[in-house]
Design a protein around this motif. Sequence first.
Motif, PDB file in Angstrom:
ATOM      1  N   HIS B  30     -87.124  22.808  -2.514  1.00  0.00           N
ATOM      2  CA  HIS B  30     -86.740  24.085  -3.127  1.00  0.00           C
ATOM      3  C   HIS B  30     -85.367  23.972  -3.787  1.00  0.00           C
ATOM      4  CE1 HIS B  30     -89.843  27.027  -2.430  1.00  0.00           C
ATOM      5  NE2 HIS B  30     -89.960  26.701  -1.158  1.00  0.00           N
ATOM      6  N   TRP B  34     -84.843  24.500  -7.783  1.00  0.00           N
ATOM      7  CA  TRP B  34     -83.918  25.504  -8.344  1.00  0.00           C
ATOM      8  C   TRP B  34     -82.839  24.851  -9.199  1.00  0.00           C
ATOM      9  CZ3 TRP B  34     -84.967  30.196  -9.283  1.00  0.00           C
ATOM     10  CH2 TRP B  34     -85.714  30.996  -8.403  1.00  0.00           C
ATOM     11  N   ILE B  50     -76.694  25.449  -4.118  1.00  0.00           N
ATOM     12  CA  ILE B  50     -78.046  26.023  -4.156  1.00  0.00           C
ATOM     13  C   ILE B  50     -78.671  25.970  -2.765  1.00  0.00           C
ATOM     14  CG2 ILE B  50     -80.356  25.751  -5.153  1.00  0.00           C
ATOM     15  CD1 ILE B  50     -78.900  24.490  -7.625  1.00  0.00           C
ATOM     16  N   ASN B  82     -87.440  32.231 -12.502  1.00  0.00           N
ATOM     17  CA  ASN B  82     -88.483  32.244 -11.467  1.00  0.00           C
ATOM     18  C   ASN B  82     -89.691  31.415 -11.879  1.00  0.00           C
ATOM     19  OD1 ASN B  82     -87.520  33.738  -9.185  1.00  0.00           O
ATOM     20  ND2 ASN B  82     -87.521  35.578 -10.463  1.00  0.00           N
ATOM     21  N   HIS B  85     -88.707  27.716 -11.724  1.00  0.00           N
ATOM     22  CA  HIS B  85     -88.680  27.251 -10.331  1.00  0.00           C
ATOM     23  C   HIS B  85     -90.093  26.983  -9.817  1.00  0.00           C
ATOM     24  CE1 HIS B  85     -89.005  28.050  -5.947  1.00  0.00           C
ATOM     25  NE2 HIS B  85     -88.075  27.122  -5.923  1.00  0.00           N
TER      26      HIS B  85
END
Lengths: 232, 232
Positions: B30, B34, B50, B82, B85
């Motif tokens: 993740h 990001w 992050i 979004n 990502h």
Amino acid sequence: MTKAANTIRHRNRGFLFDLDGTLVDSVYEHTLAWRDALEHAGINLPAASIHRCIGMSGNVLMQAFEREADETFSSRKIEHLNKLHATYFKKRSQQIRPLPGAHDLLKSLSFLKVPWAIATSGKMKDAHQPLTMLKLGTNVTVVTSDEVEHAKPEPDLFLVAAKRLKVEMEDCIVVGDSVWDLLGAQRARALGVGLLCGGSGQRELEGAGAYRVYRDPADLLAHLNEIGVLAR
Amino acid sequence: MTKAANTIRHRNRGFLFDLDGTLVDSVYEHTLAWRDALEHAGINLPAASIHRCIGMSGNVLMQAFEREADETFSSRKIEHLNKLHATYFKKRSQQIRPLPGAHDLLKSLSFLKVPWAIATSGKMKDAHQPLTMLKLGTNVTVVTSDEVEHAKPEPDLFLVAAKRLKVEMEDCIVVGDSVWDLLGAQRARALGVGLLCGGSGQRELEGAGAYRVYRDPADLLAHLNEIGVLAR
């Protein structure tokens, strides 16, 4: 002590910088490259466990992985793992960027005539790309694990770097993002400054002996006077 | 208090688990998804900055990124981020594995008739893959950010999950790897247990209110009696 003696002391201070996670944003790539290498060799370790080992090197790193995996690796397996890591890391290395303020911090120290060096657990062949990225020119003192028998958390890298800068070890400030930098600093009787930009927490770094912790090189640059570097 | 009253109290305890970094090893993926998404949109943030935001969600996560980047994002930019990502995370999601002991811990709680639920800041569509990986079957209570107005560090997810388990919030133990889980637990007046396997340090988690910290789900399972779950 006289004013002159104090001034001389400031002039003699030297900075020893870690590279990965301290000047360039490569710790997460190293973490996942090791995770992939280990998995390829049939060893499943959580990324966070690997992350905490980054900054150690060579045999010590492998011993840490062995402890985490509760398994002894053959010398053939260790060689295989190192090759796999190099391959996986190369794939990820295009994503690496300098950390905020890294270039400015080093340039500012040079401008203030404060000697500094880079002391990295990596190999010289792996240091080329990040050094180029930092745009520091060729006249930089870099000590890598090629030059010492034991890298971090042993203090050897720092001792060689201080000698090369002609600064007493006790007058050096070691700047690093991992507990291994700070433990090495303590072993060498240097002061340790921690940076959060490698992903370790403030309290972890303080617990390993950091006498000051900053967010990243830019934050350290903004607070140089807290650690004895006074603008002329 | 009588012996019987104590026994009833044990029977009524419930566990609310975070998912990413607590049960599955996805925090580093993740983080880099990001990082890639932000960079694609022209925003450079260090991976460690992050990483520390993972576990928050929706608006709160975006506000954290805005603060880190010192920039206000338009609603169009937020939508774009979004989507980016989701794309970058999907590419990396094949690397994700369950964390050590996750399956065994949940199965053991079920065997001991201790109610438990998963309360994740993610969306239900993103929870399918990790839930399948954990091999828990379909009869699992899962609360996602689709069901609440505000996800972590707000306590809403935990309140909904406790209600669904029919356990008083004050009798719940929230298990998570990030400070956001533990702050949410405090807000909800639950006890918080921290796990190190998401990459936060022990002292960070303790500083956010964890009354106990374990290495991973396997380590928590081995110490269940420390937090009030007694084998029959």
